[in-house]
Design a protein around this motif. Structure first.
Motif, PDB file in Angstrom:
ATOM      1  N   ASN A 249       0.784  -1.241   0.000  1.00 10.45           N
ATOM      2  CA  ASN A 249       0.000   0.000   0.000  1.00 10.45           C
ATOM      3  C   ASN A 249       0.820   1.297   0.000  1.00 10.45           C
ATOM      4  O   ASN A 249       0.768   2.056  -0.958  1.00 10.45           O
ATOM      5  N   ALA A 250       1.593   1.539   1.076  1.00  6.50           N
ATOM      6  CA  ALA A 250       2.376   2.781   1.115  1.00  6.50           C
ATOM      7  C   ALA A 250       3.445   2.776   0.022  1.00  6.50           C
ATOM      8  O   ALA A 250       3.773   3.829  -0.545  1.00  6.50           O
ATOM      9  N   LEU A 251       3.967   1.587  -0.288  1.00 12.36           N
ATOM     10  CA  LEU A 251       5.001   1.490  -1.338  1.00 12.36           C
ATOM     11  C   LEU A 251       4.423   1.919  -2.685  1.00 12.36           C
ATOM     12  O   LEU A 251       5.088   2.567  -3.496  1.00 12.36           O
ATOM     13  N   GLU A 252       3.166   1.569  -2.904  1.00 11.51           N
ATOM     14  CA  GLU A 252       2.529   1.951  -4.178  1.00 11.51           C
ATOM     15  C   GLU A 252       2.204   3.441  -4.219  1.00 11.51           C
ATOM     16  O   GLU A 252       2.261   4.077  -5.269  1.00 11.51           O
ATOM     17  N   VAL A 253       1.855   3.992  -3.058  1.00 11.73           N
ATOM     18  CA  VAL A 253       1.618   5.446  -3.014  1.00 11.73           C
ATOM     19  C   VAL A 253       2.926   6.152  -3.386  1.00 11.73           C
ATOM     20  O   VAL A 253       2.938   7.104  -4.176  1.00 11.73           O
ATOM     21  N   GLU A 254       4.022   5.665  -2.834  1.00  9.55           N
ATOM     22  CA  GLU A 254       5.320   6.274  -3.125  1.00  9.55           C
ATOM     23  C   GLU A 254       5.648   6.189  -4.624  1.00  9.55           C
ATOM     24  O   GLU A 254       6.130   7.141  -5.224  1.00  9.55           O
ATOM     25  N   GLU A 255       5.341   5.053  -5.225  1.00  8.63           N
ATOM     26  CA  GLU A 255       5.604   4.910  -6.667  1.00  8.63           C
ATOM     27  C   GLU A 255       4.676   5.813  -7.492  1.00  8.63           C
ATOM     28  O   GLU A 255       5.089   6.374  -8.509  1.00  8.63           O
ATOM     29  N   ALA A 256       3.440   5.951  -7.020  1.00  8.43           N
ATOM     30  CA  ALA A 256       2.499   6.848  -7.721  1.00  8.43           C
ATOM     31  C   ALA A 256       3.011   8.288  -7.660  1.00  8.43           C
ATOM     32  O   ALA A 256       2.958   9.023  -8.662  1.00  8.43           O
ATOM     33  N   ILE A 257       3.542   8.678  -6.503  1.00  2.00           N
ATOM     34  CA  ILE A 257       4.077  10.042  -6.355  1.00  2.00           C
ATOM     35  C   ILE A 257       5.254  10.251  -7.317  1.00  2.00           C
ATOM     36  O   ILE A 257       5.319  11.255  -8.036  1.00  2.00           O
ATOM     37  N   ALA A 258       6.161   9.269  -7.342  1.00  2.00           N
ATOM     38  CA  ALA A 258       7.317   9.378  -8.253  1.00  2.00           C
ATOM     39  C   ALA A 258       6.828   9.515  -9.701  1.00  2.00           C
ATOM     40  O   ALA A 258       7.385  10.292 -10.494  1.00  2.00           O
ATOM     41  N   THR A 259       5.772   8.777 -10.028  1.00  5.16           N
ATOM     42  CA  THR A 259       5.250   8.815 -11.403  1.00  5.16           C
ATOM     43  C   THR A 259       4.670  10.200 -11.707  1.00  5.16           C
ATOM     44  O   THR A 259       4.913  10.772 -12.772  1.00  5.16           O
ATOM     45  N   LEU A 260       3.919  10.736 -10.768  1.00  9.21           N
ATOM     46  CA  LEU A 260       3.334  12.066 -10.971  1.00  9.21           C
ATOM     47  C   LEU A 260       4.436  13.132 -11.099  1.00  9.21           C
ATOM     48  O   LEU A 260       4.263  14.139 -11.772  1.00  9.21           O
ATOM     49  N   GLN A 261       5.577  12.864 -10.446  1.00  8.82           N
ATOM     50  CA  GLN A 261       6.690  13.818 -10.514  1.00  8.82           C
ATOM     51  C   GLN A 261       7.581  13.580 -11.734  1.00  8.82           C
ATOM     52  O   GLN A 261       8.577  14.267 -11.910  1.00  8.82           O
ATOM     53  N   GLY A 262       7.232  12.578 -12.544  1.00  7.09           N
ATOM     54  CA  GLY A 262       7.984  12.354 -13.787  1.00  7.09           C
ATOM     55  C   GLY A 262       9.009  11.240 -13.707  1.00  7.09           C
ATOM     56  O   GLY A 262       9.779  11.030 -14.643  1.00  7.09           O
ATOM     57  N   ASN A 263       9.047  10.501 -12.579  1.00  2.00           N
ATOM     58  CA  ASN A 263      10.071   9.452 -12.434  1.00  2.00           C
ATOM     59  C   ASN A 263       9.466   8.067 -12.261  1.00  2.00           C
ATOM     60  O   ASN A 263       9.986   7.251 -11.514  1.00  2.00           O
TER      61      ASN A 263
END
Ligand code: URA
Length: 433
Positions: A249-263
């Motif tokens: 769960n939190a790991l996926e939120v972190e990946e979603a954030i990175a994606t929204l930031q372009g990474n």
């Protein structure tokens, strides 16, 4: 009408009328048809099926057992996106604010994870303070003001689906294409958005294990939507392997954030662009897929999707500092590294095994209502097609005490290797419209 006759006729492969299906659903909800008769009817459907017309009538009857959520008072084009469920599928977290930043109004009711598949509501709840049970009033006002609102099914729109799903769950009748289609679409039709895109997953980690079943499900759901006058398309996407690198769960939120930031990982970005461009086209905000993709890329590159994500988190009570600095999201106390037993190309990463490993660590639940651990999960260091040396990291497990040995073994077995690079497989199989 008698339930006995409807069971017998479906058992014998006969077609039921709209009136008969309506009577059955309402009588079941009111307790006039008991569970044992409904279970027998569901099993008859499991073996005999329902045609497109019957499925649409069944769906309509289910919708009419509850309320509609009318969104017509809210200006703009209201859209919804639904996934049939997968491993590492954090698409809604990325796509909902992205589409809102592109000018759409994203209204969505999401579920919790069950078994090896994750649920958007569990993922959102790993953000400290994030409220996932919105009242209808809050849902509507947030949709209007922020452009994105996601809630759990807190205002039960389709009571028949709840009751039927619970019965299917204990009578081995979940895996029926028309019953799945009616269940999903009843909830989608009760929330009256203008356009809907369905992400139908196919592969080891999905409900539909092969393309034939995925096509049937996608076509049936699109057909139900169209008969109800909705603009709807389905994208059949790969779930042989997990989406992205993070599962938990939190790991996926972190990946979603990175994606929204372009990474973000390429597959997640591509899936968001595919689903998003279908919706932009359906909503009339782009003339072609090419134009829709360009618009979405522009919004993303300007950082507007990321800004909208923070606005959304704030609106639902989440701590913005925790998404700006993901080290403030729940963290597991230990990390274990799974290393490669071989040198070669990664040929496959079994999505089901990775999803099961994450569940065993505590990221998912076996039964509805079980508690989950937001911090634990699996991070894939190697993806299909990567070259790895013996001893190189394949995955990192974020763990507490629970299930560590079992999860380790599952993750290690999930990887297979080959001397040649595996032939590329499509992420998007087809679009059904
Ligand atoms: N998801 C649903 O909402 N219903 C089903 O029947 C299966 C998956």
């Amino acid at each position: 009408m008698r339930a006995y006759d409807l069971i017998r006729r479906k058992r014998d492969g006969e077609k039921l009328s709209a009136e008969e299906l309506e009577w059955l659903i309402f009588s079941y909800l009111e307790g006039e048809v008991p569970d044992y008769q409904m279970a027998a009817w569901l099993m008859a459907v499991y073996f005999r099926g329902l045609d497109a017309e019957e499925t649409a009538h069944l769906t309509g009857a289910m919708v009419r057992t509850g309320k509609f959520l009318d969104l017509s008072g809210i200006p703009g084009v209201k859209v919804d996106k639904h996934s049939t469920g997968g491993v590492g599928d954090k698409t809604t977290l990325v796509l909902a604010p992205w589409l809102a930043a592109a000018g759409l109004k994203v209204a969505k009711m999401s579920g919790r994870g069950l078994g090896h598949t994750g649920g958007t509501i569990d993922k959102l709840e790993s953000i400290p303070g994030f409220r996932t049970e919105l009242t209808i009033e809050d849902f509507l006002s947030q949709l209007e003001e922020v452009g994105v609102a996601v809630t759990s099914q807190s205002f039960a729109l389709v009571p028949a689906d709840r009751k039927l799903y619970a019965l299917r769950d204990v009578t081995a009748t979940v895996e029926s294409v028309p019953l799945i289609a009616a269940s999903v679409m009843s909830k989608k039709l009760a929330l009256r958005t203008d356009a809907l895109v369905l992400d139908v997953k196919v592969g080891k980690g999905a409900l539909a294990k092969d393309l034939k079943m995925a096509r049937e499900l996608a076509s049936l759901m699109v057909d139900i939507g169209k008969r109800a006058g909705r603009k709807v398309r389905a994208v059949i996407s790969d779930m042989e392997k997990p989406l992205g690198r993070a599962v938990g769960n939190a790991l996926e939120v972190e990946e979603a954030i990175a994606t929204l930031q372009g990474n973000g990982p390429e597959d997640l970005v591509e899936l968001c662009l595919s689903l998003g461009s279908q919706l932009l086209e359906l909503a009339g905000l782009a003339e072609s897929e090419k134009e829709a993709r360009e618009k979405l890329r522009h919004v993303w590159e300007e950082g507007r999707a990321w800004e909208k994500f923070k606005e959304w988190v704030k609106a639902q009570g989440g701590k913005v500092e925790a998404v700006e600095d993901p080290s403030l999201l729940p963290q597991a106390p230990k990390e274990l590294v799974i290393t490669s037993p071989d040198t070669g190309f990664v040929e496959a990463v079994d999505a089901l095994a990775i999803g099961e490993a994450a569940r065993i660590l505590g990221a998912g639940r076996e039964r509805k209502g079980d508690p989950i651990d937001p911090a634990v999960g699996v991070i894939l260091e190697a993806k299909v097609g990567d070259w790895v040396e013996r001893g190189a990291p394949l995955a990192r497990l974020r763990v507490r005490e629970k299930g560590v040995e079992e999860a380790e073994a599952l993750v290690a077995r999930a990887f297979t290797f080959s001397a040649q690079p595996p032939p590329p497989k499509p992420l998007i199989h087809e679009v059904v419209s």
